[in-house]
Motif scaffolding. Structure first.
Motif, PDB file in Angstrom:
ATOM      1  N   ILE A   1       6.184 -18.186 -40.526  1.00 42.68           N
ATOM      2  CA  ILE A   1       7.472 -18.505 -39.909  1.00 42.68           C
ATOM      3  C   ILE A   1       8.519 -18.760 -40.999  1.00 42.68           C
ATOM      4  CG2 ILE A   1       8.714 -20.246 -38.560  1.00 42.68           C
ATOM      5  CD1 ILE A   1       6.178 -20.458 -36.811  1.00 42.68           C
TER       6      ILE A   1
ATOM      7  N   ALA B   1       9.512 -15.500 -42.488  1.00 42.05           N
ATOM      8  CA  ALA B   1      10.388 -14.727 -41.606  1.00 42.05           C
ATOM      9  C   ALA B   1      11.803 -15.279 -41.590  1.00 42.05           C
ATOM     10  CB  ALA B   1       9.813 -14.703 -40.194  1.00 42.05           C
TER      11      ALA B   1
ATOM     12  N   ILE C   1       6.698 -11.953 -38.950  1.00 42.74           N
ATOM     13  CA  ILE C   1       6.925 -12.326 -37.551  1.00 42.74           C
ATOM     14  C   ILE C   1       5.697 -12.012 -36.710  1.00 42.74           C
ATOM     15  CG2 ILE C   1       8.270 -11.757 -35.489  1.00 42.74           C
ATOM     16  CD1 ILE C   1      10.707 -11.466 -37.350  1.00 42.74           C
TER      17      ILE C   1
ATOM     18  N   ARG D   1       9.395  -8.898 -43.563  1.00 42.29           N
ATOM     19  CA  ARG D   1       9.785  -9.919 -42.584  1.00 42.29           C
ATOM     20  C   ARG D   1       9.179  -9.626 -41.224  1.00 42.29           C
ATOM     21  NH1 ARG D   1      15.199 -10.938 -39.320  1.00 42.29           N
ATOM     22  NH2 ARG D   1      14.821 -13.100 -38.752  1.00 42.29           N
TER      23      ARG D   1
END
Length: 112
Positions: free
Chosen positions: A62, A65, A47, A43
């Motif tokens: 995005i 994430a 980002i 994750r």
């Protein structure tokens, strides 16, 4: 006087599991923590890549994430092995209660 101790097996001798018991809670917790940490690392990479890239690929990072925390929790919690089945009673059943004569019931299932 010296006490005689039984000889120990060499340390490389495999230890056989004789029960159907689960793994220890500490082992299970460690495995779940590793899976969760790996997911959160992915994750963080998403980002950073979402901040660096532009265009449609940025939206992919995005979404990754945003969705990964939910997926990470599902994966970490689903890894617990199921409880073992209760031991079989080898066909021995306890005697039934009562004489076997049941009172008649009305439509609601209440004895008359």
């Amino acid at each position: 006087m010296r006490l005689h101790r039984p000889a120990r097996a060499p340390r490389d001798t495999p230890v056989h599991r004789i029960t159907d018991a689960r793994r220890s809670h500490a082992e299970d917790q460690r495995d779940r923590m590793i899976k969760y940490t790996v997911s959160m690392t992915v994750r963080m990479v998403c980002i950073v890549l979402a901040l660096v890239t532009r265009g449609p690929l940025q939206w992919v990072f995005i979404v990754g994430a945003v969705v990964l925390p939910y997926v990470a929790v599902l994966i970490a919690n689903a890894s617990r092995e199921p409880a073992p089945e209760p031991p079989d009673t080898w066909g021995v059943h306890p005697p039934a209660l009562g004489s076997g004569d049941t009172p008649p019931e009305d439509d609601r299932g209440v004895p008359r």
